[in-house]
Scaffold this active site. Structure first.
Site, PDB file in Angstrom:
ATOM      1  N   LYS A  94      91.191   9.964  24.212  1.00  0.00           N
ATOM      2  CA  LYS A  94      91.567   8.542  24.190  1.00  0.00           C
ATOM      3  C   LYS A  94      93.091   8.399  24.245  1.00  0.00           C
ATOM      4  O   LYS A  94      93.633   7.584  24.991  1.00  0.00           O
ATOM      5  CB  LYS A  94      91.041   7.864  22.910  1.00  0.00           C
ATOM      6  CG  LYS A  94      89.560   7.542  22.947  1.00  0.00           C
ATOM      7  CD  LYS A  94      89.054   7.048  21.596  1.00  0.00           C
ATOM      8  CE  LYS A  94      88.909   5.552  21.503  1.00  0.00           C
ATOM      9  NZ  LYS A  94      88.056   5.091  20.395  1.00  0.00           N
ATOM     10  N   HIS A 145      57.253  16.744  33.583  1.00  0.00           N
ATOM     11  CA  HIS A 145      57.093  17.116  34.987  1.00  0.00           C
ATOM     12  C   HIS A 145      58.405  17.580  35.607  1.00  0.00           C
ATOM     13  O   HIS A 145      58.525  17.649  36.816  1.00  0.00           O
ATOM     14  CB  HIS A 145      56.499  15.932  35.754  1.00  0.00           C
ATOM     15  CG  HIS A 145      55.184  15.518  35.185  1.00  0.00           C
ATOM     16  ND1 HIS A 145      53.995  16.098  35.569  1.00  0.00           N
ATOM     17  CD2 HIS A 145      54.873  14.648  34.191  1.00  0.00           C
ATOM     18  CE1 HIS A 145      53.004  15.562  34.866  1.00  0.00           C
ATOM     19  NE2 HIS A 145      53.515  14.684  34.016  1.00  0.00           N
ATOM     20  N   GLU A 183      78.866  14.221  18.447  1.00  0.00           N
ATOM     21  CA  GLU A 183      80.176  13.861  17.904  1.00  0.00           C
ATOM     22  C   GLU A 183      80.289  14.237  16.428  1.00  0.00           C
ATOM     23  O   GLU A 183      81.368  14.527  15.935  1.00  0.00           O
ATOM     24  CB  GLU A 183      80.394  12.349  18.085  1.00  0.00           C
ATOM     25  CG  GLU A 183      81.793  12.027  18.534  1.00  0.00           C
ATOM     26  CD  GLU A 183      82.012  10.559  18.848  1.00  0.00           C
ATOM     27  OE1 GLU A 183      81.417   9.686  18.193  1.00  0.00           O
ATOM     28  OE2 GLU A 183      82.801  10.286  19.755  1.00  0.00           O
TER      29      GLU A 183
END
Ligand code: G6P
Length: 434
Positions: free
Chosen positions: A404, A293, A272
Site C-alpha cells: 500500500k 469436476h 492475511e
C-alpha cells in the site's frame, strides 16, 4: 455449527492427526483459549473482534441507513476487509444479491462498466475504509462522485460512510456532512464483518442483522477450553496440526452457491492473519459440486500438501428431479437437487479418504442469518486459535501495508524505501522479437 474431523485422523489420512496427538493438542488449546478469553476481557487489539456480536449496535446501523433504506441497489466502495464481509453476507442472505454491487478493484474498464449499468438515482453508496487512506477506495469514491454529478444525481443524499476518526475519508465525509458510522475499535478489517463495516448493505437489503449478530453471540457463548467441545476450536486445531504435518494448502469448498463468496472471505482471513514468519496455509477457493469436476483431481491425486474443508447447510430447498422415464436415468428418479448435492459432498469426502487425503467437514443448520453469523464468528475464532498455536501475530498485515505504501509513493512520486525497491525490482525481459 458442527465439525467432523474423522476424515483428518491419522488412521485414514496422510497427513493426519492421531487421537493421542489430539489429546496433547487439547492442552495447548486450553492455554490458547485462556489467552483469547483474557484478550477479549481487556478488549485487546484483535481479540476485541470476538466481542463484536455483543458490541455492535444494530439500531445505530439502521438509523444511519434510514435515508437510503428504499434504495434499489447498494454500491459498496471498499476493498479487502472493508468489502468482503458485506459481500459475503449479502451473497448468502439477500433475497437478490445482485442488488449489492462492489467496487473494490480499480480496473478502469470494470469501474466504467459497473457505473454505466447502475441506475444511480436508485443506488445508495456505502463507502468503507478503516484507515481512510486506502488508495483504491479513495480513487473509486472520487470517480463515483464525479459520475453521479455528471449524471446530475445528488450523491451526498445517498452516501453512508464507515471509517475511523481521522484520515482523508473522514475529512471528505465531514466536508459534506455525510452520515457516518464508526469502525469498531481494535478490530482489523478482516475480522469486522459483524460490525458496521459488514452490515450496512445487508441492513439496506433487508437481511436480519440482529439474527446474524445473535448467531455470532451463540458461537461466542460456545467457546470453551476444549477442542472436543468447541467445534470452532476443533476446526482450527486440526487445520493447524495438519499444517504442521505438511498440509500447506487449505482448500475451502462450500457445497452451496450462496457460500461461494464465503470462500473468498475465508481466503483473506486465513492468508492475511496466518501468513507470517515463513508459515501459514495457502487458502484455495473451490465450490462444490462444480469444482469436483476440475480441482478434485489435484486434491485427490496431487501432492500430499492439502486439507480440504467442505462446508454445507443441513437443510436445503426442495427441487425435485422430474422422472424422464428413461431406464438409464432411473437413479435420478424420485430424488431432488439437494439430495444430489449432498451425495456429491459425501462422495467427495469418501473419495479423499479412499486416497488417504485429509478433509474436515463443517455443517450449519441452514443457510439463514443465525447460522451464517455463527459460521462467520466460529471461523474467526478458529483463525485466532491457529494464530495462538502457531505463535504468529494474527492481527497485523505488514506485508500488505508495504504494498500500500509503495503504490501511494509511486503515485505521489516520493523517494521512499518502497519506491526505490520498486525501481530496482528484478527484470529479465523476453519478447517474441517483434
Ligand atoms: O479498510 P481499509 O483501511 O481501507 O483497508 C482495506 C484493506 O487494506 C489492506 O489490504 C489490508 O491489509 C486489509 O486488511 C484491509 O482490509
Amino acid at each position: 455449527m458442527y465439525v467432523d474431523i474423522g476424515a483428518a485422523l491419522g488412521t485414514v489420512a496422510e497427513p493426519g492427526i492421531d487421537e493421542a496427538e489430539l489429546e496433547a493438542l487439547d492442552e495447548r488449546v486450553a492455554e490458547a483459549h485462556e489467552r483469547i478469553a483474557a484478550g477479549r476481557d481487556d478488549d485487546e487489539f484483535g481479540y476485541a473482534a470476538l466481542n463484536l456480536p455483543e458490541r455492535t449496535d444494530a439500531d445505530a446501523i439502521r438509523e444511519a441507513v434510514e435515508p437510503v433504506s428504499d434504495a434499489e441497489y447498494v454500491l459498496t466502495v471498499g476493498i479487502g476487509g472493508s468489502a468482503l464481509g458485506a459481500k459475503t453476507i449479502t451473497a448468502a442472505l439477500a433475497e437478490d444479491p445482485e442488488r449489492h454491487v462492489v467496487l473494490d478493484n480499480v480496473d478502469p474498464e470494470h469501474v466504467e462498466r459497473t457505473l454505466s449499468d447502475l441506475p444511480l438515482s436508485e443506488t445508495a453508496i456505502n463507502v468503507v475504509s478503516k484507515s481512510g487512506t486506502t488508495a483504491e477506495t479513495l480513487a473509486n469514491f472520487l470517480v463515483v462522485r464525479d459520475v453521479y454529478e455528471y449524471r446530475d444525481v445528488d450523491w451526498t443524499e445517498r452516501t453512508v460512510v464507515t471509517t475511523g476518526e481521522s484520515g482523508p475519508l473522514r475529512e471528505l465525509a465531514d466536508e459534506e456532512d455525510l452520515p457516518t458510522l464508526p469502525v469498531p475499535d481494535g478490530v482489523p478489517g478482516r475480522f469486522s464483518a459483524l460490525s458496521s463495516v459488514g452490515l450496512v448493505p445487508p441492513a439496506i437489503l433487508g437481511v436480519d442483522v440482529e439474527e446474524l449478530l445473535a448467531g455470532g453471540a451463540d458461537a461466542a457463548d460456545g467457546l470453551g477450553p476444549s477442542l472436543f467441545e468447541t467445534p470452532a476450536y476443533a476446526y482450527g486445531a486440526v487445520a493447524y496440526a495438519l499444517e504442521e504435518r505438511g498440509a500447506a494448502v487449505n482448500a475451502f469448498m462450500p457445497y452451496a452457491e450462496r457460500l461461494e463468496v464465503f470462500a473468498e472471505w475465508f481466503a483473506q482471513l486465513w492468508a492475511e492473519s496466518l501468513g507470517k514468519d515463513g508459515r501459514g496455509q495457502t487458502p484455495a477457493r473451490a465450490l462444490g459440486a462444480t469444482d469436483q469436476h476440475s480441482q478434485l483431481q489435484l486434491y485427490r491425486a496431487g501432492p500430499r500438501d492439502k486439507v480440504v474443508t467442505v462446508v454445507r447447510p443441513r437443510e436445503r430447498a426442495d427441487v425435485p428431479v422430474p422422472d424422464a422415464g428413461h431406464e438409464s436415468l432411473s437413479y435420478l428418479a424420485g430424488t431432488d437437487l439437494g439430495e444430489l448435492l449432498d451425495a456429491e459432498y459425501d462422495a467427495t469426502v469418501a473419495s479423499l479418504s479412499a486416497a488417504e487425503r485429509p478433509a474436515i467437514e463443517v455443517e450449519i443448520d441452514s443457510l439463514d442469518a443465525r447460522s451464517l453469523g455463527e459460521l462467520l464468528y466460529a471461523t474467526e475464532a478458529a483463525c485466532v486459535l491457529v494464530g495462538e498455536l502457531a505463535g504468529v501475530e494474527t492481527f497485523t498485515q505488514p506485508a500488505v501495508e508495504w504494498g500500500k505504501r509503495a503504490a501511494r509513493g509511486l503515485l505521489s512520486g516520493e523517494d521512499t524505501e518502497e519506491t526505490r525497491t520498486v525501481a530496482e525490482r528484478p527484470s529479465y525481459p523476453i519478447s517474441d522479437g517483434d
